[in-house]
Design a protein around this motif. Structure first.
Motif, PDB file in Angstrom:
ATOM      1  N   LEU A   3      -4.520 -18.927  18.061  1.00 29.84           N
ATOM      2  CA  LEU A   3      -5.925 -18.535  17.936  1.00 29.84           C
ATOM      3  C   LEU A   3      -6.697 -19.509  17.046  1.00 29.84           C
ATOM      4  CD1 LEU A   3      -5.757 -14.654  17.693  1.00 29.84           C
ATOM      5  CD2 LEU A   3      -6.738 -16.020  19.519  1.00 29.84           C
ATOM      6  N   ARG A   4      -6.055 -19.988  15.989  1.00 28.73           N
ATOM      7  CA  ARG A   4      -6.716 -20.981  15.136  1.00 28.73           C
ATOM      8  C   ARG A   4      -6.982 -22.275  15.913  1.00 28.73           C
ATOM      9  NH1 ARG A   4      -3.046 -19.466  10.291  1.00 28.73           N
ATOM     10  NH2 ARG A   4      -4.347 -17.899   9.300  1.00 28.73           N
ATOM     11  N   ASP A   5      -6.009 -22.688  16.742  1.00 30.17           N
ATOM     12  CA  ASP A   5      -6.209 -23.874  17.570  1.00 30.17           C
ATOM     13  C   ASP A   5      -7.387 -23.677  18.521  1.00 30.17           C
ATOM     14  OD1 ASP A   5      -4.083 -25.153  16.393  1.00 30.17           O
ATOM     15  OD2 ASP A   5      -2.678 -24.747  18.035  1.00 30.17           O
ATOM     16  N   LEU A   6      -7.458 -22.504  19.138  1.00 32.24           N
ATOM     17  CA  LEU A   6      -8.550 -22.219  20.061  1.00 32.24           C
ATOM     18  C   LEU A   6      -9.883 -22.211  19.319  1.00 32.24           C
ATOM     19  CD1 LEU A   6      -9.513 -21.493  22.887  1.00 32.24           C
ATOM     20  CD2 LEU A   6      -9.024 -19.105  22.362  1.00 32.24           C
ATOM     21  N   ARG A   7      -9.899 -21.594  18.149  1.00 33.53           N
ATOM     22  CA  ARG A   7     -11.141 -21.569  17.364  1.00 33.53           C
ATOM     23  C   ARG A   7     -11.574 -22.981  16.998  1.00 33.53           C
ATOM     24  NH1 ARG A   7     -12.266 -18.389  11.694  1.00 33.53           N
ATOM     25  NH2 ARG A   7     -14.446 -18.978  11.583  1.00 33.53           N
ATOM     26  N   LEU A  67      -2.220 -33.300  31.589  1.00 35.38           N
ATOM     27  CA  LEU A  67      -0.796 -33.575  31.473  1.00 35.38           C
ATOM     28  C   LEU A  67      -0.255 -34.015  32.823  1.00 35.38           C
ATOM     29  CD1 LEU A  67       0.163 -30.470  29.339  1.00 35.38           C
ATOM     30  CD2 LEU A  67      -0.295 -32.776  28.551  1.00 35.38           C
ATOM     31  N   PRO A  68       0.739 -34.886  32.817  1.00 32.19           N
ATOM     32  CA  PRO A  68       1.305 -35.288  34.108  1.00 32.19           C
ATOM     33  C   PRO A  68       1.925 -34.090  34.803  1.00 32.19           C
ATOM     34  CG  PRO A  68       2.620 -36.122  32.286  1.00 32.19           C
ATOM     35  CD  PRO A  68       1.401 -35.487  31.694  1.00 32.19           C
ATOM     36  N   ARG A  69       1.742 -34.028  36.085  1.00 33.93           N
ATOM     37  CA  ARG A  69       2.295 -32.924  36.861  1.00 33.93           C
ATOM     38  C   ARG A  69       3.557 -33.395  37.572  1.00 33.93           C
ATOM     39  NH1 ARG A  69      -2.528 -29.432  39.472  1.00 33.93           N
ATOM     40  NH2 ARG A  69      -3.857 -29.439  37.659  1.00 33.93           N
ATOM     41  N   ALA A  70       4.559 -32.553  37.527  1.00 37.11           N
ATOM     42  CA  ALA A  70       5.786 -32.861  38.261  1.00 37.11           C
ATOM     43  C   ALA A  70       5.497 -32.692  39.746  1.00 37.11           C
ATOM     44  CB  ALA A  70       6.893 -31.910  37.826  1.00 37.11           C
ATOM     45  N   HIS A  71       6.062 -33.538  40.551  1.00 36.65           N
ATOM     46  CA  HIS A  71       5.866 -33.411  41.986  1.00 36.65           C
ATOM     47  C   HIS A  71       7.089 -33.955  42.716  1.00 36.65           C
ATOM     48  CE1 HIS A  71       5.094 -37.726  42.400  1.00 36.65           C
ATOM     49  NE2 HIS A  71       4.422 -37.616  41.281  1.00 36.65           N
ATOM     50  N   PHE A 102      -5.956 -24.798  29.598  1.00 38.07           N
ATOM     51  CA  PHE A 102      -5.258 -24.972  30.867  1.00 38.07           C
ATOM     52  C   PHE A 102      -4.579 -26.333  30.939  1.00 38.07           C
ATOM     53  CE2 PHE A 102      -8.454 -21.778  32.481  1.00 38.07           C
ATOM     54  CZ  PHE A 102      -7.563 -20.731  32.473  1.00 38.07           C
ATOM     55  N   ALA A 103      -5.208 -27.361  30.387  1.00 33.49           N
ATOM     56  CA  ALA A 103      -4.598 -28.696  30.404  1.00 33.49           C
ATOM     57  C   ALA A 103      -3.347 -28.730  29.545  1.00 33.49           C
ATOM     58  CB  ALA A 103      -5.601 -29.744  29.916  1.00 33.49           C
ATOM     59  N   ARG A 104      -3.330 -27.964  28.483  1.00 33.26           N
ATOM     60  CA  ARG A 104      -2.220 -27.973  27.535  1.00 33.26           C
ATOM     61  C   ARG A 104      -1.026 -27.164  28.024  1.00 33.26           C
ATOM     62  NH1 ARG A 104      -4.370 -26.144  22.092  1.00 33.26           N
ATOM     63  NH2 ARG A 104      -5.577 -28.022  22.360  1.00 33.26           N
ATOM     64  N   LEU A 127      -0.085 -22.115  33.063  1.00 28.68           N
ATOM     65  CA  LEU A 127      -1.353 -21.522  33.481  1.00 28.68           C
ATOM     66  C   LEU A 127      -1.893 -22.164  34.758  1.00 28.68           C
ATOM     67  CD1 LEU A 127      -3.073 -21.215  29.988  1.00 28.68           C
ATOM     68  CD2 LEU A 127      -1.904 -19.428  31.295  1.00 28.68           C
ATOM     69  N   ARG A 128      -1.329 -23.303  35.145  1.00 28.68           N
ATOM     70  CA  ARG A 128      -1.766 -23.999  36.358  1.00 28.68           C
ATOM     71  C   ARG A 128      -0.770 -23.861  37.491  1.00 28.68           C
ATOM     72  NH1 ARG A 128      -1.802 -28.125  32.493  1.00 28.68           N
ATOM     73  NH2 ARG A 128      -0.229 -29.228  33.685  1.00 28.68           N
ATOM     74  N   SER A 129       0.352 -23.179  37.246  1.00 31.68           N
ATOM     75  CA  SER A 129       1.446 -23.130  38.222  1.00 31.68           C
ATOM     76  C   SER A 129       1.307 -21.940  39.164  1.00 31.68           C
ATOM     77  CB  SER A 129       2.793 -23.023  37.504  1.00 31.68           C
ATOM     78  OG  SER A 129       2.972 -24.136  36.679  1.00 31.68           O
ATOM     79  N   VAL A 130       1.598 -22.188  40.414  1.00 34.66           N
ATOM     80  CA  VAL A 130       1.661 -21.138  41.418  1.00 34.66           C
ATOM     81  C   VAL A 130       2.935 -21.343  42.239  1.00 34.66           C
ATOM     82  CG1 VAL A 130      -0.831 -20.773  41.598  1.00 34.66           C
ATOM     83  CG2 VAL A 130       0.269 -22.458  43.052  1.00 34.66           C
ATOM     84  N   PHE A 131       3.461 -20.255  42.755  1.00 35.40           N
ATOM     85  CA  PHE A 131       4.682 -20.307  43.546  1.00 35.40           C
ATOM     86  C   PHE A 131       4.454 -19.536  44.852  1.00 35.40           C
ATOM     87  CE2 PHE A 131       5.912 -20.378  39.048  1.00 35.40           C
ATOM     88  CZ  PHE A 131       6.486 -21.632  39.003  1.00 35.40           C
ATOM     89  N   PRO A 132       3.803 -20.174  45.812  1.00 30.61           N
ATOM     90  CA  PRO A 132       3.580 -19.470  47.074  1.00 30.61           C
ATOM     91  C   PRO A 132       4.885 -19.245  47.828  1.00 30.61           C
ATOM     92  CG  PRO A 132       2.904 -21.758  47.251  1.00 30.61           C
ATOM     93  CD  PRO A 132       3.307 -21.533  45.826  1.00 30.61           C
ATOM     94  N   ALA A 133       4.945 -18.185  48.576  1.00 26.48           N
ATOM     95  CA  ALA A 133       6.145 -17.890  49.365  1.00 26.48           C
ATOM     96  C   ALA A 133       6.011 -18.486  50.751  1.00 26.48           C
ATOM     97  CB  ALA A 133       6.328 -16.376  49.467  1.00 26.48           C
ATOM     98  N   ARG A 134       7.097 -19.130  51.206  1.00 29.48           N
ATOM     99  CA  ARG A 134       7.199 -19.656  52.566  1.00 29.48           C
ATOM    100  C   ARG A 134       8.521 -19.189  53.145  1.00 29.48           C
ATOM    101  NH1 ARG A 134       6.229 -25.738  51.823  1.00 29.48           N
ATOM    102  NH2 ARG A 134       4.514 -25.411  50.404  1.00 29.48           N
ATOM    103  N   ASP A 135       8.448 -18.460  54.198  1.00 29.91           N
ATOM    104  CA  ASP A 135       9.668 -17.911  54.836  1.00 29.91           C
ATOM    105  C   ASP A 135      10.508 -17.123  53.838  1.00 29.91           C
ATOM    106  OD1 ASP A 135       8.949 -19.165  57.243  1.00 29.91           O
ATOM    107  OD2 ASP A 135       9.911 -21.030  56.600  1.00 29.91           O
TER     108      ASP A 135
END
Length: 113
Positions: free
Chosen positions: A19-23, A39-43, A96-98, A102-110
């Motif tokens: 909270l102090r960081d956010l403030r 941040l670099p994204r894994a791919h 979100f960058a840190r 918070l940026r990750s999603v895991f969609p379902a396929r099959d």
């Protein structure tokens, strides 16, 4: 109305530090605030990455239970005064960058994440 000091007294030290960081981020002057580096994204070449065992467990529970607030930590804070929307947007962008989670999603396929 509950004071900020009273709220902070109920939090664990790690939450208080976040909270102090956010403030501090919110208090940055608009003219001197720099855009946070993303941040670099894994791919992977095929766009798919394996989930960690913890991610697999949470994904499975989400499929089993559906929408749940089990892993949410509710906290309300009352802000007084005028809202600087640009400063709030910058603070959320930095948050979100840190935190890749918070940026990750895991969609379902099959039926698989």
């Amino acid at each position: 109305m509950t004071s900020i000091k009273a709220i902070l007294g109920k939090l664990d030290p790690a939450q208080t530090e976040r909270l102090r960081d956010l403030r501090r981020d919110l208090e940055l002057d608009a003219t001197t605030a720099a855009e946070p580096p993303l941040l670099p994204r894994a791919h992977a070449d095929d766009g798919e990455l394996p989930l960690s065992s913890a991610q697999q467990r949470l994904w499975f529970l989400a499929q089993l239970e559906g929408v749940s607030a089990a892993y949410h930590v509710p906290l309300a804070v009352r802000l007084c005064g005028a809202l600087d929307r640009a400063a709030l947007a910058r603070a959320l962008d930095r948050l979100f960058a840190r935190h890749q989670a918070l940026r990750s999603v895991f969609p379902a396929r099959d039926g698989e994440p």
